[in-house]
Motif scaffolding. Structure first.
Motif, PDB file in Angstrom:
ATOM      1  N   ASP A  66       0.876  -1.167   0.000  1.00  0.00           N
ATOM      2  CA  ASP A  66       0.000   0.000   0.000  1.00  0.00           C
ATOM      3  C   ASP A  66       0.923   1.230   0.000  1.00  0.00           C
ATOM      4  O   ASP A  66       2.097   1.132   0.382  1.00  0.00           O
ATOM      5  CB  ASP A  66      -0.865  -0.047   1.266  1.00  0.00           C
ATOM      6  CG  ASP A  66      -1.519   1.276   1.560  1.00  0.00           C
ATOM      7  OD1 ASP A  66      -2.268   1.771   0.703  1.00  0.00           O
ATOM      8  OD2 ASP A  66      -1.281   1.828   2.653  1.00  0.00           O
ATOM      9  N   ASN A  72      -0.034   5.135   0.913  1.00  0.00           N
ATOM     10  CA  ASN A  72      -0.138   6.126   1.996  1.00  0.00           C
ATOM     11  C   ASN A  72      -0.278   5.473   3.367  1.00  0.00           C
ATOM     12  O   ASN A  72      -1.153   4.647   3.594  1.00  0.00           O
ATOM     13  CB  ASN A  72      -1.311   7.070   1.720  1.00  0.00           C
ATOM     14  CG  ASN A  72      -1.033   7.938   0.503  1.00  0.00           C
ATOM     15  OD1 ASN A  72      -0.043   8.657   0.476  1.00  0.00           O
ATOM     16  ND2 ASN A  72      -1.874   7.839  -0.503  1.00  0.00           N
ATOM     17  N   GLY A  73       0.621   5.835   4.238  1.00  0.00           N
ATOM     18  CA  GLY A  73       0.622   5.267   5.584  1.00  0.00           C
ATOM     19  C   GLY A  73       1.419   3.979   5.673  1.00  0.00           C
ATOM     20  O   GLY A  73       1.628   3.452   6.762  1.00  0.00           O
ATOM     21  N   THR A  74       1.863   3.489   4.515  1.00  0.00           N
ATOM     22  CA  THR A  74       2.632   2.238   4.501  1.00  0.00           C
ATOM     23  C   THR A  74       4.001   2.502   3.866  1.00  0.00           C
ATOM     24  O   THR A  74       4.999   2.640   4.570  1.00  0.00           O
ATOM     25  CB  THR A  74       1.880   1.126   3.731  1.00  0.00           C
ATOM     26  OG1 THR A  74       0.595   0.938   4.344  1.00  0.00           O
ATOM     27  CG2 THR A  74       2.652  -0.178   3.762  1.00  0.00           C
ATOM     28  N   ASN A  85      -1.735  -0.630   5.951  1.00  0.00           N
ATOM     29  CA  ASN A  85      -2.018  -0.027   7.261  1.00  0.00           C
ATOM     30  C   ASN A  85      -3.503   0.240   7.515  1.00  0.00           C
ATOM     31  O   ASN A  85      -3.886   0.548   8.633  1.00  0.00           O
ATOM     32  CB  ASN A  85      -1.273   1.314   7.413  1.00  0.00           C
ATOM     33  CG  ASN A  85      -1.916   2.420   6.612  1.00  0.00           C
ATOM     34  OD1 ASN A  85      -2.111   2.286   5.406  1.00  0.00           O
ATOM     35  ND2 ASN A  85      -2.310   3.497   7.276  1.00  0.00           N
ATOM     36  N   ALA A  86      -4.323   0.179   6.457  1.00  0.00           N
ATOM     37  CA  ALA A  86      -5.653   0.764   6.602  1.00  0.00           C
ATOM     38  C   ALA A  86      -6.783  -0.213   6.302  1.00  0.00           C
ATOM     39  O   ALA A  86      -6.566  -1.346   5.896  1.00  0.00           O
ATOM     40  CB  ALA A  86      -5.764   1.983   5.694  1.00  0.00           C
ATOM     41  N   ASP A  97      -6.954  -1.868   2.937  1.00  0.00           N
ATOM     42  CA  ASP A  97      -6.020  -2.970   2.688  1.00  0.00           C
ATOM     43  C   ASP A  97      -6.578  -4.335   3.069  1.00  0.00           C
ATOM     44  O   ASP A  97      -5.968  -5.362   2.743  1.00  0.00           O
ATOM     45  CB  ASP A  97      -4.697  -2.713   3.419  1.00  0.00           C
ATOM     46  CG  ASP A  97      -4.044  -1.436   2.948  1.00  0.00           C
ATOM     47  OD1 ASP A  97      -3.952  -1.257   1.721  1.00  0.00           O
ATOM     48  OD2 ASP A  97      -3.655  -0.606   3.786  1.00  0.00           O
TER      49      ASP A  97
HETATM   50 MG   LIG Z   1      -2.573   3.255   3.526  1.00  0.00          MG
END
Ligand SMILES: [Mg+2]
Length: 153
Positions: free
Chosen positions: A19, A21-23, A96-97, A100
């Motif tokens: 992933d 964003n955030g990963t 992260n989300a 996912d």
């Molecule tokens: Mg993410």
């Protein structure tokens, strides 16, 4: 790459589904050390592919810089559909989300990265391992013994 865990259980991972964003990136920035790990994983023969909602519109440049392929997937269902085009039994998913969960549900091995953008609580029940950063997640595929030790019963 073949992995041997307890009781003679073995499995193979040849594709890492990431992933963005955030990963792979945190607050829009790719952490120092990601590029060298991606290069190393490529040299070990892993295929690396990014599924992203492309929230910040940066996926094209970022993937070009890292030398990896990406697919735009705006929803959990989109990610699930992209995932099902792969040989999921040989895929590991890193994210992260909530979005996912679409990849986590089908991957042979799923990993959450607990970084500054956070993780979604519902994603926790779909993963095998939680690590503090993307660097640690990628290292698990570089240091095979660490991954096997975490999975051992
Ligand atoms: Mg993410």
């Amino acid at each position: 790459m073949q992995y041997k865990v307890s009781h003679g259980e073995t499995f193979e991972i040849n594709t890492l589904v990431l992933d963005l964003n955030g990963t792979l990136s945190v607050n829009g920035w790719v952490l120092e050390g990601v590029k060298e790990r991606i290069d190393k994983l490529n040299s070990l023969g892993f295929k690396i592919i990014l599924f992203t909602g492309n929230q910040r519109g940066t996926a094209g440049k970022l993937c070009g810089d890292l030398g990896i392929e990406y697919k735009v997937a705006q929803t959990c269902k989109d990610k699930e559909e992209e995932m099902l085009k792969l040989d999921t039994n040989k895929c590991a998913a890193i994210g992260n989300a909530r979005i996912d969960i679409g990849t986590f549900k089908h991957a042979k091995l799923s990993i959450l990265t607990l970084q500054a953008e956070g993780i979604h609580a519902k994603a926790i029940s779909h993963v095998d391992i939680i690590v503090p950063s993307i660097l640690d997640a990628l290292d698990l595929f570089i240091n095979k013994d660490s991954l096997c030790a975490t999975l051992r019963e």
